[in-house]
Design an enzyme around this catalytic site. Structure first.
Site, short mmCIF file in Angstrom:
data_model
loop_
_atom_site.label_atom_id
_atom_site.label_comp_id
_atom_site.label_asym_id
_atom_site.label_seq_id
_atom_site.Cartn_x
_atom_site.Cartn_y
_atom_site.Cartn_z
N GLU A 62 35.70 38.60 30.67
CA GLU A 62 35.06 39.86 31.06
C GLU A 62 34.46 40.56 29.84
OE1 GLU A 62 36.44 44.29 32.52
OE2 GLU A 62 37.76 42.58 32.95
N ASP A 66 30.44 41.05 29.45
CA ASP A 66 29.90 42.40 29.32
C ASP A 66 28.85 42.46 28.21
OD1 ASP A 66 29.94 45.34 29.83
OD2 ASP A 66 30.73 45.38 27.80
N ASN A 131 34.44 43.39 37.54
CA ASN A 131 35.04 42.70 36.39
C ASN A 131 34.88 41.19 36.50
OD1 ASN A 131 35.84 45.21 35.52
ND2 ASN A 131 37.95 45.01 36.23
N GLU A 134 31.30 40.14 35.59
CA GLU A 134 31.11 40.05 34.14
C GLU A 134 31.78 38.80 33.58
OE1 GLU A 134 30.70 44.73 32.78
OE2 GLU A 134 32.68 43.76 32.75
#
Length: 347
Positions: A62, A66, A131, A134
């Site tokens: 994650e 991101d 989440n 990502e």
């Protein structure tokens, strides 16, 4: 294309063919290394550990996804809006990668159905889908590289699922949302100007902070007062959503204010001394001479009493054969009235 064809031929002989097919429907191609994608879909609530005892979940992917998402979306936005200023580009990218957008994408694409987690966690974690999205981008980066991530975002997401122009020019009034929330909860709100300066190019830059009751909340900077207040309001709303202790602090300040407002206010005492212990003296008859002795003035009947006697029907003086009223003075009239009264009482 050749790799995808080979993967399709091998699919029936693989243990995870259902996951392969599901991922193909989501990302548009077959994975090379399925382990990255399995990890991307593994929530920390499942409590899996590797042979060394370290937890296995999607938090590290994650973090990676991101960063890749910010880079790819920033690249796309930069090329899609030539000539636009930095503030506009930053705002557009923020709208595209914000948690609410990613949560909706995860739900629409079917990613939520692939997440491995405990049932209780999935029902209470509103950010789980975003989440996982990502983390999935991080898995694509490790499996296929940056170019594959770019194609996935540009063709699969922005090309088919999101209208980038509509998102960019959609005005979300966070300031009005915050004001509405404060009004409903009777919270006092104001904007405080922290700083006003100019950037290296000479453009004005404003920095505002949101103050709820006496609590200074988030700050926002922008090239206009409106832009900076919008950003400060947005950040304050995000804090109100994710920080229960922050909400408690705001309502504690409100309670303290209302408590002070509701306390009874004592009446301020008068400073003027009252002389009500003095009995007012009767007004003397205007016909009495100022040079008359005090004893005679004190026995004089007030004018108001004489007038009341004359108007009272019980005191009829018509049968008294004495001087006419014009010839009689005031003392004689009173004496005659008293004599008549005593005669009636004797009968």
């Amino acid at each position: 294309m050749l790799n995808d064809l080979i993967d399709r031929i091998r699919l029936p002989f693989r243990k995870d063919k259902e996951l392969y097919l599901s991922l193909y429907n989501v990302i548009g191609f077959y994975p090379h290394d399925i382990s990255h994608y399995k990890l991307a879909l593994m929530h920390k609530s499942v409590m899996h550990r590797n042979k060394k005892g370290k937890p296995l979940n999607n938090e590290r992917l994650e973090f990676l996804g991101d960063a890749i998402l910010d880079a790819t979306v920033g690249d796309i936005v930069y090329r899609h809006f030539p000539g636009k200023r930095e503030g506009f580009l930053t705002n557009t990218r923020s709208k595209l990668v914000q948690r609410e957008t990613l949560n909706r994408l995860a739900n629409e694409m079917g990613i939520n159905r692939l997440i491995m987690s405990s049932g209780r966690s999935s029902s209470h974690n509103s950010y789980m889908g975003g989440n996982a999205f990502e983390a999935l981008v991080g898995a694509i980066y490790l499996d296929r590289g940056y170019d594959a991530c770019m194609r996935f975002i540009e063709r699969r997401i922005l090309g088919k699922m999101i209208n980038i122009d509509r998102v960019a020019y959609k005005e979300v009034n966070f300031k009005s949302k915050l004001i509405e929330w404060c009004q409903k909860n009777r919270i006092k709100m104001r904007f405080e100007l922290i700083k006003q300066e100019k950037d290296p190019q000479g453009s004005p830059v404003f920095k505002f902070a949101v103050v709820l009751e006496t609590v200074r909340c988030s700050e926002g900077s922008g090239f206009s007062k409106k832009e900076s207040q919008q950003l400060a309001s947005k950040l304050t709303l995000e804090r109100l959503k994710r920080e229960p202790q922050f909400i408690d602090e705001v309502f504690a300040a409100k309670t303290e204010r209302t408590k002070m407002e509701e306390e009874p206010v004592e009446i301020v005492p008068e400073t003027e001394a009252k002389d009500d212990f003095i009995i007012p003296r009767p007004i003397a008859d205007s016909t009495v001479s100022e040079s008359a002795p005090c004893e005679e003035q004190s026995t004089e009947t007030p004018v108001s009493l004489v007038d009341s006697i004359a108007k009272d029907p019980d005191f009829d003086l018509s049968d008294i054969a004495v001087k006419t009223e014009d010839d009689m003075d005031r003392e004689e009239i009173i004496a005659a009235a008293e004599a008549a009264a005593f005669e009636e009482s004797d009968q």
